[in-house]
Scaffold this motif. Structure first.
Motif, short mmCIF file in Angstrom:
data_model
loop_
_atom_site.label_atom_id
_atom_site.label_comp_id
_atom_site.label_asym_id
_atom_site.label_seq_id
_atom_site.Cartn_x
_atom_site.Cartn_y
_atom_site.Cartn_z
N LYS A 201 0.81 -1.22 0.00
CA LYS A 201 0.00 0.00 0.00
C LYS A 201 0.84 1.27 0.00
O LYS A 201 1.82 1.40 0.72
N VAL A 202 0.44 2.23 -0.83
CA VAL A 202 1.09 3.53 -0.83
C VAL A 202 0.07 4.59 -0.42
O VAL A 202 -1.13 4.33 -0.45
N LYS A 203 0.59 5.77 -0.04
CA LYS A 203 -0.31 6.88 0.27
C LYS A 203 -0.33 7.83 -0.91
O LYS A 203 0.70 8.08 -1.54
N LEU A 204 -1.50 8.37 -1.18
CA LEU A 204 -1.68 9.25 -2.32
C LEU A 204 -1.87 10.67 -1.86
O LEU A 204 -2.59 10.90 -0.89
N GLN A 205 -1.24 11.61 -2.58
CA GLN A 205 -1.57 13.00 -2.30
C GLN A 205 -2.77 13.41 -3.11
O GLN A 205 -2.79 13.24 -4.32
N ASP A 206 -3.73 13.98 -2.43
CA ASP A 206 -4.94 14.45 -3.08
C ASP A 206 -4.59 15.51 -4.11
O ASP A 206 -3.77 16.37 -3.87
N TYR A 207 -5.24 15.46 -5.27
CA TYR A 207 -4.86 16.38 -6.35
C TYR A 207 -5.03 17.84 -5.96
O TYR A 207 -4.32 18.71 -6.40
N SER A 208 -6.00 18.12 -5.10
CA SER A 208 -6.26 19.52 -4.79
C SER A 208 -5.45 20.03 -3.60
O SER A 208 -5.46 21.21 -3.32
N SER A 209 -4.72 19.13 -2.95
CA SER A 209 -3.98 19.62 -1.77
C SER A 209 -2.81 20.49 -2.23
O SER A 209 -2.14 20.20 -3.20
N SER A 210 -2.59 21.57 -1.55
CA SER A 210 -1.49 22.45 -1.96
C SER A 210 -0.20 21.90 -1.38
O SER A 210 -0.14 21.45 -0.26
#
Ligand code: TXA
Ligand code: MG
Length: 321
Positions: A201-210
């Motif tokens: 499992k990896v963690k994803l950065q949300d597209y809208s997060s600055s």
């Protein structure tokens, strides 16, 4: 400006500190000697890119990558072994010889081995890594053909190494570690499932997060100059038609029956995500170049490469600050 496959010519420009646009499987890069701060500065200037946005360095092999970093965490090394050459960029602690301008003073450098025979041969022939952002003006759509590069940057660089159209068509997936966590910082040409099949499992950065560390993740990026409206085409089309607006349509798979065909581009007739990814940026550019007021578009299915396609579509539609 030369558009050519001449590797010796490309090498000679790079050795003089000049810039050459290079083909990769993802998008064309604007390349310069990563160890020469003047060449790196020329990249920022030519792209009109803020110097706080760090650059990816390109090398010909995993062994070469080792010489520009101080540590290769095991999980990331497994990914490199599995997917290099390929559309994967790794964030690794940088060696002192990489200029701070390349990394904007961050402690990690972004590294990848691109999968394109011409560029791999070029990288093997030189004794420095190539710093290369996508070869487009900052914030605009990335180039996937030599013509895309020459349209926008042709007058500023001496050469484009002609490797034909890019096969993947989306930028590399960017991966790094924070503590024990494996983080995907940018969705891209390598699918999350492929990464998770190697390291879990990896963690994803949300597209809208600055994320000030990676401005390529800015909400508005990869953007056409025309307004780019994302939504349900079966509602958007009648809405814009009734307002008398001239619009073009970027669809995933189907043509609309109520819009002239020459104002429509579909990404893949068979709904194939790979084909759609390879066509995406050229389609956005083509519609941007037409005599239209607005581009209407829809999302791809949210799975596999569709996630990266949708990330780019959302950023193209985000309003500029
Ligand atoms: O497929 C690709 O990655 C293409 C081809 C040419 O290799 N390159 C590319 O470069 O897309 P660029 O500069 O357009 O996007 C690189 C992204 C930027 O968002 C940048 O902020 C991020 O990578 N990045 C680079 N170095 C970083 C670092 N040290 N830490 C965090 N993010 C970094
Ligand atoms: Mg870019």
């Amino acid at each position: 400006m030369a558009i050519s496959t001449d590797l010796i010519l490309a090498k000679s420009f790079l050795e003089k500190g000049q810039l050459v646009a290079i083909p990769t499987e993802t998008v064309y890069g604007l390349a310069g000697n990563a160890l020469n701060p003047l060449a790196v500065a020329a990249i920022f200037e030519t792209k009109n890119r803020p110097s706080f946005d760090p650059l990816i360095i390109h090398v010909s092999s995993l062994a070469k990558a080792d010489s520009y970093i101080t540590e290769f965490p095991k999980a990331l090394r497994l990914l490199a072994e599995a997917f290099w050459p390929g559309p994967l960029t790794l964030l690794l602690p940088k060696a002192p010889e990489i200029p701070d301008l390349v990394t904007s003073g961050l402690y990690r450098v972004a590294v990848r081995v691109p999968s394109h025979p011409l560029t791999l041969a070029l990288l093997e022939s030189i004794d420095f890594p190539l710093a290369a952002p996508s070869a487009n003006p900052f914030g605009y759509i990335s180039p996937t053909t030599p013509e895309h590069v020459s349209d926008q940057l042709g007058e500023f660089i001496p050469m484009i190494l002609d490797g034909g159209p890019c096969k993947v068509g989306l930028e590399s997936t960017i991966v790094g570690m924070e503590g024990e966590d494996i983080i995907v910082y940018r969705l891209g040409g390598l699918e999350i499932d492929a990464i998770e099949s190697i390291v879990g499992k990896v963690k994803l950065q949300d597209y809208s997060s600055s994320n000030p560390q990676a401005p390529g993740l800015l909400e508005s990026h990869y953007a056409p100059t025309k307004p780019f409206i994302l939504g349900d085409l079966s509602k958007l089309i009648p809405n814009y038609a009734s307002r008398g607006k001239s619009f073009g349509v970027l669809s995933f798979q189907d043509f609309s029956e109520v819009v002239a065909l020459e104002k429509q581009i579909r990404l893949s007739q068979n709904g194939d995500l790979k084909e759609a990814a390879a066509n995406l940026f050229a389609a956005m550019r083509e519609l941007d170049g037409m005599d239209l007021e607005v581009i209407l578009a829809e999302l791809a299915p949210d799975q596999g490469l569709g996630k990266a396609i949708n990330d780019r579509l959302k950023r193209a539609s985000a309003t500029r600050q």
